[in-house]
Write a protein that holds these residues in place. Sequence first.
Motif, PDB file in Angstrom:
ATOM      1  N   GLY A   1       0.808  -1.208   0.000  1.00 15.78           N
ATOM      2  CA  GLY A   1       0.000   0.000   0.000  1.00 15.78           C
ATOM      3  C   GLY A   1       0.841   1.258   0.000  1.00 15.78           C
ATOM      4  O   GLY A   1       0.509   2.249  -0.674  1.00 15.78           O
ATOM      5  N   ALA A   2       1.957   1.242   0.757  1.00 18.71           N
ATOM      6  CA  ALA A   2       2.833   2.414   0.822  1.00 18.71           C
ATOM      7  C   ALA A   2       3.474   2.707  -0.537  1.00 18.71           C
ATOM      8  O   ALA A   2       3.627   3.867  -0.940  1.00 18.71           O
ATOM      9  CB  ALA A   2       3.903   2.202   1.892  1.00 18.71           C
ATOM     10  N   ILE A   3       3.862   1.658  -1.262  1.00 19.67           N
ATOM     11  CA  ILE A   3       4.471   1.851  -2.592  1.00 19.67           C
ATOM     12  C   ILE A   3       3.424   2.379  -3.573  1.00 19.67           C
ATOM     13  O   ILE A   3       3.712   3.268  -4.408  1.00 19.67           O
ATOM     14  CB  ILE A   3       5.092   0.536  -3.087  1.00 19.67           C
ATOM     15  CG1 ILE A   3       6.264   0.140  -2.184  1.00 19.67           C
ATOM     16  CG2 ILE A   3       5.579   0.670  -4.531  1.00 19.67           C
ATOM     17  CD1 ILE A   3       6.832  -1.235  -2.483  1.00 19.67           C
ATOM     18  N   GLU A   4       2.206   1.866  -3.491  1.00 18.40           N
ATOM     19  CA  GLU A   4       1.138   2.381  -4.349  1.00 18.40           C
ATOM     20  C   GLU A   4       0.898   3.876  -4.094  1.00 18.40           C
ATOM     21  O   GLU A   4       0.769   4.673  -5.032  1.00 18.40           O
ATOM     22  CB  GLU A   4      -0.145   1.587  -4.111  1.00 18.40           C
ATOM     23  CG  GLU A   4      -0.111   0.166  -4.645  1.00 18.40           C
ATOM     24  CD  GLU A   4      -1.380  -0.603  -4.327  1.00 18.40           C
ATOM     25  OE1 GLU A   4      -2.239  -0.068  -3.582  1.00 18.40           O
ATOM     26  OE2 GLU A   4      -1.521  -1.745  -4.815  1.00 18.40           O
ATOM     27  N   ASP A   5       0.865   4.262  -2.808  1.00 25.94           N
ATOM     28  CA  ASP A   5       0.664   5.679  -2.464  1.00 25.94           C
ATOM     29  C   ASP A   5       1.808   6.542  -3.000  1.00 25.94           C
ATOM     30  O   ASP A   5       1.585   7.660  -3.481  1.00 25.94           O
ATOM     31  CB  ASP A   5       0.546   5.838  -0.949  1.00 25.94           C
ATOM     32  CG  ASP A   5      -0.727   5.219  -0.386  1.00 25.94           C
ATOM     33  OD1 ASP A   5      -1.667   5.005  -1.176  1.00 25.94           O
ATOM     34  OD2 ASP A   5      -0.773   4.941   0.827  1.00 25.94           O
ATOM     35  N   ARG A   6       3.043   6.010  -2.906  1.00 26.96           N
ATOM     36  CA  ARG A   6       4.189   6.777  -3.395  1.00 26.96           C
ATOM     37  C   ARG A   6       4.103   6.960  -4.916  1.00 26.96           C
ATOM     38  O   ARG A   6       4.386   8.053  -5.435  1.00 26.96           O
ATOM     39  CB  ARG A   6       5.497   6.073  -3.013  1.00 26.96           C
ATOM     40  CG  ARG A   6       6.755   6.718  -3.593  1.00 26.96           C
ATOM     41  CD  ARG A   6       6.919   8.170  -3.096  1.00 26.96           C
ATOM     42  NE  ARG A   6       7.061   8.248  -1.660  1.00 26.96           N
ATOM     43  CZ  ARG A   6       8.215   8.121  -1.011  1.00 26.96           C
ATOM     44  NH1 ARG A   6       9.325   7.934  -1.711  1.00 26.96           N
ATOM     45  NH2 ARG A   6       8.249   8.224   0.291  1.00 26.96           N
ATOM     46  N   LEU A   7       3.739   5.910  -5.633  1.00 19.18           N
ATOM     47  CA  LEU A   7       3.637   6.016  -7.088  1.00 19.18           C
ATOM     48  C   LEU A   7       2.524   6.995  -7.500  1.00 19.18           C
ATOM     49  O   LEU A   7       2.650   7.729  -8.485  1.00 19.18           O
ATOM     50  CB  LEU A   7       3.374   4.638  -7.699  1.00 19.18           C
ATOM     51  CG  LEU A   7       4.526   3.623  -7.575  1.00 19.18           C
ATOM     52  CD1 LEU A   7       4.108   2.271  -8.136  1.00 19.18           C
ATOM     53  CD2 LEU A   7       5.789   4.130  -8.280  1.00 19.18           C
ATOM     54  N   LYS A   8       1.449   7.033  -6.712  1.00 18.54           N
ATOM     55  CA  LYS A   8       0.372   7.991  -6.997  1.00 18.54           C
ATOM     56  C   LYS A   8       0.804   9.420  -6.681  1.00 18.54           C
ATOM     57  O   LYS A   8       0.631  10.338  -7.492  1.00 18.54           O
ATOM     58  CB  LYS A   8      -0.863   7.643  -6.159  1.00 18.54           C
ATOM     59  CG  LYS A   8      -1.602   6.394  -6.575  1.00 18.54           C
ATOM     60  CD  LYS A   8      -2.791   6.156  -5.650  1.00 18.54           C
ATOM     61  CE  LYS A   8      -3.497   4.850  -5.964  1.00 18.54           C
ATOM     62  NZ  LYS A   8      -4.619   4.616  -5.018  1.00 18.54           N
ATOM     63  N   SER A   9       1.359   9.616  -5.451  1.00 22.20           N
ATOM     64  CA  SER A   9       1.733  10.965  -5.026  1.00 22.20           C
ATOM     65  C   SER A   9       2.842  11.551  -5.893  1.00 22.20           C
ATOM     66  O   SER A   9       2.947  12.772  -6.053  1.00 22.20           O
ATOM     67  CB  SER A   9       2.163  10.961  -3.554  1.00 22.20           C
ATOM     68  OG  SER A   9       3.313  10.156  -3.361  1.00 22.20           O
ATOM     69  N   SER A  10       3.691  10.693  -6.453  1.00 20.00           N
ATOM     70  CA  SER A  10       4.763  11.162  -7.334  1.00 20.00           C
ATOM     71  C   SER A  10       4.290  11.324  -8.768  1.00 20.00           C
ATOM     72  O   SER A  10       5.101  11.640  -9.651  1.00 20.00           O
ATOM     73  CB  SER A  10       5.948  10.183  -7.283  1.00 20.00           C
ATOM     74  OG  SER A  10       6.434  10.045  -5.976  1.00 20.00           O
ATOM     75  N   ARG A  11       3.011  11.064  -9.018  1.00 18.67           N
ATOM     76  CA  ARG A  11       2.414  11.178 -10.353  1.00 18.67           C
ATOM     77  C   ARG A  11       3.109  10.270 -11.380  1.00 18.67           C
ATOM     78  O   ARG A  11       3.249  10.617 -12.559  1.00 18.67           O
ATOM     79  CB  ARG A  11       2.424  12.630 -10.850  1.00 18.67           C
ATOM     80  CG  ARG A  11       1.630  13.589  -9.964  1.00 18.67           C
ATOM     81  CD  ARG A  11       1.660  14.994 -10.503  1.00 18.67           C
ATOM     82  NE  ARG A  11       0.908  15.887  -9.628  1.00 18.67           N
ATOM     83  CZ  ARG A  11      -0.406  16.103  -9.695  1.00 18.67           C
ATOM     84  NH1 ARG A  11      -1.124  15.447 -10.598  1.00 18.67           N
ATOM     85  NH2 ARG A  11      -0.994  16.952  -8.877  1.00 18.67           N
ATOM     86  N   ILE A  12       3.619   9.153 -10.891  1.00 20.09           N
ATOM     87  CA  ILE A  12       4.259   8.196 -11.792  1.00 20.09           C
ATOM     88  C   ILE A  12       3.206   7.296 -12.435  1.00 20.09           C
ATOM     89  O   ILE A  12       3.264   6.992 -13.626  1.00 20.09           O
ATOM     90  CB  ILE A  12       5.308   7.367 -11.022  1.00 20.09           C
ATOM     91  CG1 ILE A  12       6.411   8.272 -10.491  1.00 20.09           C
ATOM     92  CG2 ILE A  12       5.878   6.253 -11.895  1.00 20.09           C
ATOM     93  CD1 ILE A  12       7.362   7.594  -9.548  1.00 20.09           C
TER      94      ILE A  12
END
Length: 336
Positions: A114-125
């Motif tokens: 979940g944390a990696i998914e949030d990071r990919l979303k927040s970084s607009r990747i």
Amino acid sequence: MSENSLRLLPRPILRSAAAVLGLVTCGVFLAEPNLAAQVTAPQAPSAALDAEPPTTALMQADPLIIASGDLLQLQVFATPELSGPIRVDQFGNLNLALGGSLHVTGMTAAEASGAIEDRLKSSRIMRDPHVSVAVTQYNSQIVTVVGEVKKPGATFLYGSQSLYDVLGAAGGVTNSAGGTITISHYNDPSPPQVIPIHTPNYSAVEHTTHVRRGDTVVVSQTDVVYVIGAVNKQGAIPMPNGAPLSLLNVVSLSSGLTLIAATSKAAIVRQGPNGVIKTVNVDLKRVMQRKDPDILMEASDILVVPVSTGKYLGQLVLPSVASTSLSSVVTSLIVR
């Protein structure tokens, strides 16, 4: 009895055992009344031991936590360039190919996903990433196994492990293992978990008891009983895996009685929980003839088998009695 074995005994018990042996040898045995009633014959296993323990809690393994050094398998749906193995660094971070460094120490695999998914979303990747994380190597999962095992020390856990797996990694228990295994949980205020080995379902408990990171597993040392006096082998006798020994077991393990044993005037010297030393009179002759019940020995008991004065003097008069077959008439006169 060897000097080293004698040093293991508390001084009050040694004095009591010596006094019993000396007094009976001289024919002046002081019997403490009503003590024989305090030593009971072997009892059937209690219902508490026969009952199956609740295994529901044992089967529920605690979620394993990611820590430094663990190897993860990262899978990002439809994005192979972001997928693959990745190791948690010494600071507890994952250095993602895109998205930078992410601290994952203390998370489960699901939480890290979940944390990696949030990071990919927040970084607009990625707009809607789907990430799965599997821990392929828990390098941080260490338990300490001490006591009566063949290879004591730190043992690494790779995934969820049972007590059976941990003991196997430690080489198994030694011949001096006692009757209990204690598991202390790291940073857990609850009392340690004590597992008695002598239960009908011990094998199932061993396989369903889960060991967690940071646990300490202690395999107890076997208890002993002592035999002194007119036996062929004096000294300490271990109680293998904590199994109880009866009076006849102890006599057998001490290689039997000598020809000058006062079989009807033996005694058990026992220290109670309050430190009071008790002497229990035992008629070994009647026990061996099955006229009196066999008696269960307790840890640290001392069986004292005195020397018969009459038999000893008979050997002095007829030194060949110990090694030569005499007529039944002469033998019966000496044995009396």
